[in-house]
Design an enzyme around this catalytic site. Structure first.
Site, mmCIF file in Angstrom:
data_model
loop_
_atom_site.group_PDB
_atom_site.id
_atom_site.type_symbol
_atom_site.label_atom_id
_atom_site.label_comp_id
_atom_site.label_asym_id
_atom_site.label_seq_id
_atom_site.Cartn_x
_atom_site.Cartn_y
_atom_site.Cartn_z
ATOM 1 N N SER A 1 0.841 -1.208 0.000
ATOM 2 C CA SER A 1 0.000 0.000 0.000
ATOM 3 C C SER A 1 0.870 1.250 0.000
ATOM 4 C CB SER A 1 -0.920 0.017 1.232
ATOM 5 O OG SER A 1 -1.701 -1.129 1.283
ATOM 6 N N GLU B 1 -4.216 -2.474 1.402
ATOM 7 C CA GLU B 1 -4.129 -3.530 2.416
ATOM 8 C C GLU B 1 -5.189 -3.514 3.513
ATOM 9 O OE1 GLU B 1 0.140 -5.250 1.711
ATOM 10 O OE2 GLU B 1 -0.663 -3.320 1.192
#
Length: 767
Positions: A524, A715
């Site tokens: 991420s 995520e």
């Protein structure tokens, strides 16, 4: 000001090509004189290789060569990673480990040849259970010493520290230990009115992307350089790994990333060292595409974890202590996310006293890899089940109990750092107002469950370039792979800064020879790191444009603005020049202005943690134990939503994968280490009819360091799913399930035991 394209719901740039099947993937690549590779897999999970007989395979029409580690010197050593063990040397350490590779003129001949290779293996004892593998008398999986550590887990999150660790901490099959401590847990438990202890177990799950691994390599005989085409999240990482493997300088290797048909952390480096070695050895282009069964056997899944939590709380809902022991099964090679999981256990709630220990254990299974928020779904399944159970036993509202103890800005993390602004509380507050939680209406056999999750976010330096052309088109050069629409968001960043319509921005993803450095698309961090570099490159190009225009128009640069690709003098309604005209002055014979080229770099040092909270309503059939998820709501702090449409897509996908962890998915092995779930027939995934409607609520608590306040998005949404389902089942039936996946059989057994216990209690003590 500029027409803001940030915050607009713009469809993914290659979305139409993807859904109509027109996008060209790695396996669609046509290379002249190509050899097709097919692997021959070990039928044993552990054993010494006595002989590999290849004569019959070599006689198959179309087969060009059958190679083993004996033919490829690079494999003739103890491998330090899963990717470097794709041809076994002397012994095999997991079921399905490749022992030979057939090269043929077409795929059919390669497949036929592979069936004709005879492999003679002397079986050795197999360790499948991590608890057994940890015991003093267990045989060592690597008697010669410890293999190296996979980089994937680290690529997903910055190193989170933790004392102990490294090779010295190894004993037997324990590859690594981590330890976090604060205060005095004995004192903390003395102060508690309620002490609970549970052991939670999570299963091994596969990333189950649609596109199997595929990689091709070709050697240029003139320059002795190697080009790789591969479906990877990490082109620069592949270049580094292959160069190191071959013992070549990086400048002799060029990696061209192909579109990734799903990664989720499973597509870092796997086939590339082998394919590179095959191309160098055969001096012909080689491609290897895994069959689905091979994908299940040699891919790098998330392995199982066993997490024991003991927690203390006071009657009023104040937490006093946490004691945690985590055991992560790494498979045959180190690289499990046990440190991340241990750190996360101390990063959500204020426990004044805690002691968290984590170990990573080697077993005879394929090497572990990263899977969407590695370590977090495991840690939070345990922590959020525990928080829910404490709230219930104390008679407190589970959401208020979490809010009372949730960490916030300024709180200290286990690694000694402190939180900046975070959205954990904001996500919980968003769900508190939702009718599903406020009214908690439940039909018969229904339950409502809540859980939170989060991800601290990865860090990696990145650079980008921005060119403006004569026709006003803005070109952004990046080395970042687009897995989930990050290029679309980057176009929105550049369009907003340069004041042009988003259609006028082109994102050009280069290969490792042509593109500025960008880290892996994972953890991420793409928008947080590469996005910041794009923002800075566009800002520099904007300054150059305004400087040229100010000289031409004889107006100070600060009195100019750019809107819809045209340059205006502030307060004057008519545009004076277009962006393209200005750029054109810097791109012509005899021109006196330097070409408009903006450069941007970033090296973020502060993480931007993202949090999510999830609410589910389930119905459980008490007669069969079958669970139906009726609805799901997820709230996620994204910092600043650059493209809400694509963010909702990430939230939906993550939530569905979280439900998969909770209810269906598990890679299973028998006592001999043979995989029992090597196809989509045996490995249960959530299917469209089982995934409920998912309502996504975007929360915005800006990050001080991200572009326009953005945080990583990919995520956090996977993390709370399993715990939310477990908590909803507890709400429906009154039983606490501590093992994933929560199958009908597990529910039925737990519920039946619970009923027997209740009946016995009533019989002995009267109702």
């Amino acid at each position: 000001g500029a027409r803001m394209t940030i915050g607009q719901r713009i469809p993914m740039r290659d979305g139409r090509l993807k859904v109509t099947g027109q996008l060209k993937f790695g396996a669609d690549l046509r290379l002249p004189d190509l050899l097709h590779a097919r692997l021959v897999l070990s039928p044993y999970a552990h054993g010494r290789i006595r002989a590999i007989r290849t004569e019959r395979a070599r006689a198959v029409p179309g087969v060009a060569a059958v190679l083993t580690a004996a033919d490829l010197p690079w494999f003739q050593r103890e491998p330090e990673s899963h990717a470097r063990a794709l041809l076994a040397w002397e012994r095999v350490v997991y079921y399905g480990q490749p022992v030979a590779v057939v090269l043929a003129e077409n795929e059919a001949a390669a497949a036929d040849g592979a069936t004709q290779v005879e492999v003679d293996i002397d079986p050795l004892p197999v360790l499948i259970d991590p608890l057994q593998a940890m015991s003093e008398d267990a045989p060592w999986i690597w008697p010669g010493g410890r293999p190296g550590v996979r980089a994937d887990a680290g690529a997903h999150a910055a190193d989170i520290g933790g004392s102990e660790g490294g090779p010295s901490a190894r004993s037997g099959n324990i590859a690594d230990r981590a330890h976090y401590k604060r205060g005095d847990v004995t004192q903390g438990f003395r102060e508690a009115d309620l002490i609970l202890e549970f052991t939670y177990r999570t299963s091994s799950v596969h990333q189950a992307y649609i596109e199997p691994h595929t990689a091709a390599a070709a050697l240029d005989p003139a320059t002795e350089t190697l080009t790789l085409w591969t479906s990877t999240q990490d082109p620069f990482g592949v270049r580094e790994e292959v160069a190191d493997f071959l013992g070549w300088p990086e400048n002799r290797i060029r990696v061209i990333p192909t579109p990734v048909g799903g990664g989720f952390g499973g597509k870092f480096t796997l086939l590339e060292p082998l394919v590179a070695a095959l191309a160098v050895h055969s001096r012909r282009p080689v491609r290897l595409t895994l069959a689905r069964q091979e994908e299940f056997l040699i891919g790098t899944p998330a392995h199982a974890a066993i997490i024991t939590l003991k927690t203390g709380a006071r009657r009023d809902g104040t937490l006093t202590a946490l004691q945690a022991r985590l055991i992560f099964d790494a498979g045959a090679f180190p690289g499990a996310p046990h440190r991340i999981a241990a750190h996360l256990l101390g990063s959500f709630y204020r426990f004044p006293h805690y002691e968290i220990e984590a170990v990573e254990v080697l077993t005879n299974k394929p090497g572990v890899g990263a899977y969407r928020a590695p370590g977090a779904p495991q840690a939070l399944f345990a922590l959020e089940s525990q928080m829910d159970e404490m709230a219930r036993q104390l008679g407190l509202d589970p959401l208020e109990f979490r809010l009372r103890n949730a960490m916030e800005e300024g709180d200290e993390l286990p690694n000694g750092k402190r939180y900046g602004p975070i959205g954990l509380r904001a996500c919980l507050e968003a769900l508190r107002e939702h009718p599903l939680w406020r009214e908690r209406r439940k039909g018969p056999g229904e339950g409502i469950g809540l859980a939170v999750g989060g991800w601290h976010g990865g860090l990696e330096p990145a650079a980008a370039m921005c060119h403006v052309d004569r026709d006003g088109v803005v070109r952004i050069y990046t080395g970042a792979v687009d897995l989930q629409g990050t290029h679309t968001a980057m176009a929105q960043l550049a369009a907003t800064i340069l004041g042009v319509p988003v259609e006028q921005v082109r994102i050009l993803q280069g290969d490792t020879d042509m593109a500025p450095y960008a880290g892996a698309a994972g953890g991420s961090k793409t928008i947080y790191t590469v996005g910041l570099a794009v923002q800075r490159a566009a800002e520099e190009a904007r300054q150059q444009i305004l400087r040229i225009a100010s000289e031409c128009l004889e107006v100070a640069p600060e009195d100019l603005e750019i809107r819809d690709g045209r340059i205006y003098v502030r307060g004057v309604p008519e545009p004076r020049m277009s962006l393209g005209e200005v750029a054109g002055l810097s791109q012509r014979f005899g021109g006196k202005f330097e070409p408009v080229v903006g450069r941007g770099s970033s090296a973020q040092t502060e993480q931007a943690p993202g949090f999510a909270a999830m609410l589910v309503r389930v119905r459980v059939d008490p007669e069969t134990g079958h669970v139906t998820v009726r609805e799901a709501v997820i709230a996620q702090d994204v910092g600043r939503a650059i493209n809400p449409l694509l963010i909702e897509g990430q939230m939906h996908g993550g939530a569905a994968q979280g439900l998969g962890w909770g209810l269906w998915e598990a890679l299973r092995y028998d006592e001999n280490g043979v995989a029992l779930t090597a196809s989509f027939v045996d490995y249960a995934l959530p299917i469209a009819s089982e995934v409920p409607p998912i309502e996504a609520h975007i929360v915005e608590v800006p990050s001080p360091h991200g572009p326009f306040g953005a945080r990583g998005v990919g995520e956090p949404p996977v993390v709370p799913g399993a715990a939310a389902v477990a908590n909803a089942i507890r709400d429906a039936l009154g039983v606490r399930i501590t093992e994933l996946p929560i199958t009908a059989e597990r529910i039925w057994n737990a519920f039946t035991a619970h009923l027997i216990e209740e009946t016995r209690f009533q019989y002995e003590f009267g109702s």
